[in-house]
Scaffold this motif. Structure first.
Motif, mmCIF file in Angstrom:
data_model
loop_
_atom_site.group_PDB
_atom_site.id
_atom_site.type_symbol
_atom_site.label_atom_id
_atom_site.label_comp_id
_atom_site.label_asym_id
_atom_site.label_seq_id
_atom_site.Cartn_x
_atom_site.Cartn_y
_atom_site.Cartn_z
ATOM 1 N N ARG A 3 0.850 -1.197 0.000
ATOM 2 C CA ARG A 3 0.000 0.000 0.000
ATOM 3 C C ARG A 3 0.881 1.241 0.000
ATOM 4 N N PRO A 4 0.352 2.391 -0.440
ATOM 5 C CA PRO A 4 1.139 3.627 -0.422
ATOM 6 C C PRO A 4 1.593 3.958 1.003
ATOM 7 N N ALA A 5 2.798 4.507 1.122
ATOM 8 C CA ALA A 5 3.354 4.821 2.441
ATOM 9 C C ALA A 5 2.437 5.740 3.243
ATOM 10 N N ALA A 6 1.826 6.727 2.569
ATOM 11 C CA ALA A 6 0.942 7.669 3.258
ATOM 12 C C ALA A 6 -0.260 6.944 3.864
ATOM 13 N N GLU A 7 -0.789 5.952 3.140
ATOM 14 C CA GLU A 7 -1.935 5.186 3.645
ATOM 15 C C GLU A 7 -1.531 4.330 4.831
ATOM 16 N N VAL A 8 -0.355 3.717 4.739
ATOM 17 C CA VAL A 8 0.135 2.873 5.827
ATOM 18 C C VAL A 8 0.336 3.687 7.096
ATOM 19 N N LYS A 9 0.902 4.877 6.963
ATOM 20 C CA LYS A 9 1.185 5.717 8.131
ATOM 21 C C LYS A 9 -0.078 6.169 8.853
#
Length: 208
Positions: free
Chosen positions: A149-155
């Protein structure tokens, strides 16, 4: 011997001046070098407190911390007495001042190092709430790759069930496929998917 009425006995046990159970510190070093993995609480949280062995103020800090921390068989308060900051234990753990507490989670990862009692208690709480499964947390540099998943979504945070699935890439791939089917409209609407899932969980006596 005359027994006290039951109600009075209960009140006495609840009285604020009656001694209550508290976390007791255990001496693990008098400044000698030691390995943290040897003193970690099994499946628990460990606080390693470094203090000057001749400081009355820091001894009081230790006593106050014992009262502040929750009493739990999954929490250890380890004490390291230092003559000065050149002691091998201080150098090994990069102690710049005392008192300093280093809080470790069940896997031996450092949660925090601080001399603030409230921060110590907060770190202990974080450690006690930590899941037993050693999954990849959102702040891990490999998290985006692992979860696909995109890093922004994971964070922004991932559900625990997602993180447990990621430990098995094959199972996680199938989980993602099923999730896409479950949470979108198709032959059945999403709300109908949810109704079927809730009914099956009920039949299986599963609370999730």
């Amino acid at each position: 011997m005359k027994l006290l009425p039951f109600g009075l006995s209960v009140c006495l046990l609840c009285a604020p001046w009656v001694a209550q159970s508290q976390t007791k510190s255990e001496l693990v070093s008098k400044g000698a070098r030691f390995e943290i993995k040897r003193v970690l609480k099994d499946e628990g949280t460990t606080v390693v407190l470094f203090i000057q062995n001749t400081s009355v103020i820091e001894q009081q800090f230790r006593a106050d911390l014992e009262k502040l921390l929750p009493h739990s068989d999954k929490l250890a308060l380890d004490l390291v007495l230092l003559k000065d900051l050149t002691a091998p234990a201080a150098l090994r753990y990069d102690i710049k001042a005392t008192p300093t507490a280093i809080i470790y989670d069940r896997f031996g990862h450092e949660i925090d190092r601080t001399s603030d009692p409230d921060a110590i208690r907060a770190a202990v709480r974080k450690g006690q709430l930590m899941a037993r499964i050693k999954w990849i947390d959102e702040d891990n540099p490999k998290a985006a790759e692992v979860y696909g998943r995109p890093a922004a979504e994971v964070k922004r945070g991932l559900p625990g069930i997602v993180k447990t699935m990621a430990l098995r890439p094959d199972a996680y791939k199938m989980f993602n496929i099923m999730s896409e089917m479950h949470f979108t409209d198709g032959f059945l609407k999403r709300r109908e998917h949810e109704m079927v899932a809730a009914y099956v969980s009920s039949l299986n006596k599963c609370k999730f």
